[in-house]
Design a protein around this motif. Structure first.
Motif, PDB file in Angstrom:
ATOM      1  N   VAL A 142      -6.529  -6.741   2.726  1.00 48.42           N
ATOM      2  CA  VAL A 142      -7.765  -6.906   1.974  1.00 48.42           C
ATOM      3  C   VAL A 142      -8.776  -7.630   2.852  1.00 48.42           C
ATOM      4  O   VAL A 142      -8.420  -8.524   3.624  1.00 48.42           O
ATOM      5  N   LEU A 143     -10.021  -7.215   2.782  1.00 47.69           N
ATOM      6  CA  LEU A 143     -11.107  -7.925   3.449  1.00 47.69           C
ATOM      7  C   LEU A 143     -12.308  -7.900   2.529  1.00 47.69           C
ATOM      8  O   LEU A 143     -12.437  -7.002   1.696  1.00 47.69           O
ATOM      9  N   VAL A 151     -10.262 -12.173   5.243  1.00 44.04           N
ATOM     10  CA  VAL A 151      -9.276 -11.150   5.605  1.00 44.04           C
ATOM     11  C   VAL A 151      -7.882 -11.686   5.293  1.00 44.04           C
ATOM     12  O   VAL A 151      -7.593 -12.856   5.552  1.00 44.04           O
ATOM     13  N   LEU A 251     -18.392  -2.288   8.146  1.00 44.58           N
ATOM     14  CA  LEU A 251     -17.286  -2.752   7.313  1.00 44.58           C
ATOM     15  C   LEU A 251     -16.151  -1.729   7.321  1.00 44.58           C
ATOM     16  O   LEU A 251     -14.969  -2.093   7.362  1.00 44.58           O
ATOM     17  N   GLY A 252     -16.510  -0.434   7.297  1.00 45.54           N
ATOM     18  CA  GLY A 252     -15.493   0.612   7.404  1.00 45.54           C
ATOM     19  C   GLY A 252     -14.738   0.530   8.717  1.00 45.54           C
ATOM     20  O   GLY A 252     -13.512   0.673   8.761  1.00 45.54           O
ATOM     21  N   ALA A 255     -12.440  -2.481   8.553  1.00 47.00           N
ATOM     22  CA  ALA A 255     -11.326  -2.188   7.650  1.00 47.00           C
ATOM     23  C   ALA A 255     -10.270  -1.348   8.359  1.00 47.00           C
ATOM     24  O   ALA A 255      -9.067  -1.549   8.172  1.00 47.00           O
ATOM     25  N   ALA A 259      -6.439  -2.316   9.102  1.00 46.50           N
ATOM     26  CA  ALA A 259      -5.362  -1.397   8.716  1.00 46.50           C
ATOM     27  C   ALA A 259      -4.354  -1.236   9.849  1.00 46.50           C
ATOM     28  O   ALA A 259      -3.134  -1.213   9.620  1.00 46.50           O
ATOM     29  N   VAL A 268      -5.859  -0.298   2.195  1.00 46.02           N
ATOM     30  CA  VAL A 268      -6.771  -1.382   2.562  1.00 46.02           C
ATOM     31  C   VAL A 268      -7.786  -1.510   1.427  1.00 46.02           C
ATOM     32  O   VAL A 268      -8.316  -0.506   0.942  1.00 46.02           O
ATOM     33  N   ILE A 270     -11.301  -3.367  -0.051  1.00 48.29           N
ATOM     34  CA  ILE A 270     -12.528  -4.120   0.225  1.00 48.29           C
ATOM     35  C   ILE A 270     -12.903  -4.864  -1.045  1.00 48.29           C
ATOM     36  O   ILE A 270     -13.161  -4.252  -2.083  1.00 48.29           O
ATOM     37  N   PHE A 291     -13.803   4.301   9.192  1.00 46.57           N
ATOM     38  CA  PHE A 291     -12.450   3.774   8.955  1.00 46.57           C
ATOM     39  C   PHE A 291     -11.405   4.565   9.740  1.00 46.57           C
ATOM     40  O   PHE A 291     -10.493   3.994  10.347  1.00 46.57           O
ATOM     41  N   LEU A 306      -8.144   3.824   1.337  1.00 47.46           N
ATOM     42  CA  LEU A 306      -9.158   2.781   1.408  1.00 47.46           C
ATOM     43  C   LEU A 306      -9.775   2.638   0.016  1.00 47.46           C
ATOM     44  O   LEU A 306     -10.193   3.632  -0.579  1.00 47.46           O
TER      45      LEU A 306
END
Length: 340
Positions: A142-143, A151, A251-252, A255, A259, A268, A270, A291, A306
């Motif tokens: 998780v972030l 994170v 952010l992708g 993430a 991962a 994952v 968000i 991602f 995701l």
């Protein structure tokens, strides 16, 4: 102070609290089966310390007297005085036990709480971005951008979920595309470097927006994350819209990195209110593409789900899940559990 084992049950009622850099959220669990009794969200800036916030916003508002407390704080936990990273509060559990009448306190990192939440997050509390296959029992991660960038990982071992916290939001993040190359020299660094948190949090969004304006010789019209977001949602402001799109893409990318670090075949997630608000306007296909774009492991990434967490009080959900049955979680509480 007495010693307790990590899996020992807590005495009800239990106060649970999610303390971030800007907001603090509290609830009380009456017993293992009851839904949490929630209290209004408070601003950390409105109170001198957490003790005052709990007394005024919780204890003065109910006849329930918590016997235990499980608190998630935005900062590393080291010793009897816990400094929050983006807030002047200092959490002192020994003092809280003496002054608030609580007999036992467990303190964890705020993203450990988010990790605990994704162990039991309902399907209606998440939105999927792209495809992927959930591998039951596989690691999750998780972030979440907020006041900072949190994170955490969640791994399964010995029939327990084990949250893995850290300061992953401070890893380096670099330019990838030609547009990134134009923007990066104008981002405000921290001690000479661009960390994830310098672009992927509230102030990070403003950082991206200002850098975009500089590259286009445009005077910035907005100075807060909310104003940049509002301008992008309303459409018509090219710089704000690009800032939002790049924020989501970056952010992708991160993430995807997380991962790979956790081999998060369980998904994952968000978290955080900033990204929830952006769901209607972001280009989800670009987020998913960023991602998955992890050569030489792009094929692997296509299989990893995701999600965006849409539960607004996810950290409290995680705290409540742990508080009801600590034995189901491998949360090491040595040095983080205080008993009267």
């Amino acid at each position: 102070m007495a010693l307790r084992r990590s899996g020992d049950a807590l005495n009800f009622p239990i106060l649970i609290g999610d303390i971030g850099g800007t907001n603090a959220r509290f609830a009380i669990l009456v017993d293992a089966y009851a839904e949490p009794k929630h209290f209004p969200i408070v601003q950390t800036a409105d109170f001198e310390n957490i003790d005052e916030a709990i007394q005024v916003s919780v204890l003065d508002k109910t006849s329930l007297r918590p016997q235990s407390a499980v608190l998630a704080v935005a900062g590393p936990i080291d010793g009897d005085e816990i400094d929050l990273t983006n807030c002047p509060w200092v959490v002192r559990p020994k003092v809280m036990i003496e002054t608030l009448g609580i007999s036992e306190i467990v303190v964890m990192n705020d993203f450990e709480a988010q990790a605990l939440a994704i162990s039991a997050l309902k399907e209606e509390s998440r939105t999927e971005i792209g495809g992927g296959i959930v591998r039951e029992g596989a690691s999750r991660a998780v972030l979440g951008p907020g006041t900072g960038l949190g994170v955490a990982g969640l791994v399964r071992a010995r029939n327990m979920w084990i949250p893995v916290a850290g300061e992953g939001g401070h890893i380096d993040i670099g330019p990838r595309t030609s547009r990134d190359m134009e923007i990066w020299p104008h981002l405000t660094p921290i001690e000479g470097r661009i960390s994830g948190e310098q672009v992927l949090c509230g102030r990070g969004l403003v950082n991206i927006y200002r850098a975009i304006c500089t590259t286009k010789n445009v005077e910035p019209a907005y100075s807060t994350p909310a104003s940049v977001t509002d301008a992008a949602i309303k459409k018509g402001d090219a710089e704000a819209e690009e800032a939002i799109n790049l924020f989501a893409t970056y952010l992708g990318r991160m993430a995807g990195d997380i991962a790979l670090i956790f081999m998060a075949r369980g998904g994952v997630f968000i978290a955080g209110g900033i990204f929830q608000r952006l769901i209607p306007v972001i280009k989800k296909e670009e987020v998913r593409s960023a991602f998955e774009d992890k050569a030489p492991h792009s094929a692997l990434m296509k299989e990893i789900p995701l999600y965006v967490v849409t539960e607004p009080l996810a950290a409290l959900v995680g705290l409540a899940t742990f508080a009801r049955t600590p034995r189901f979680f491998g949360l090491e509480t040595t040095g983080r559990r205080w008993v009267a």
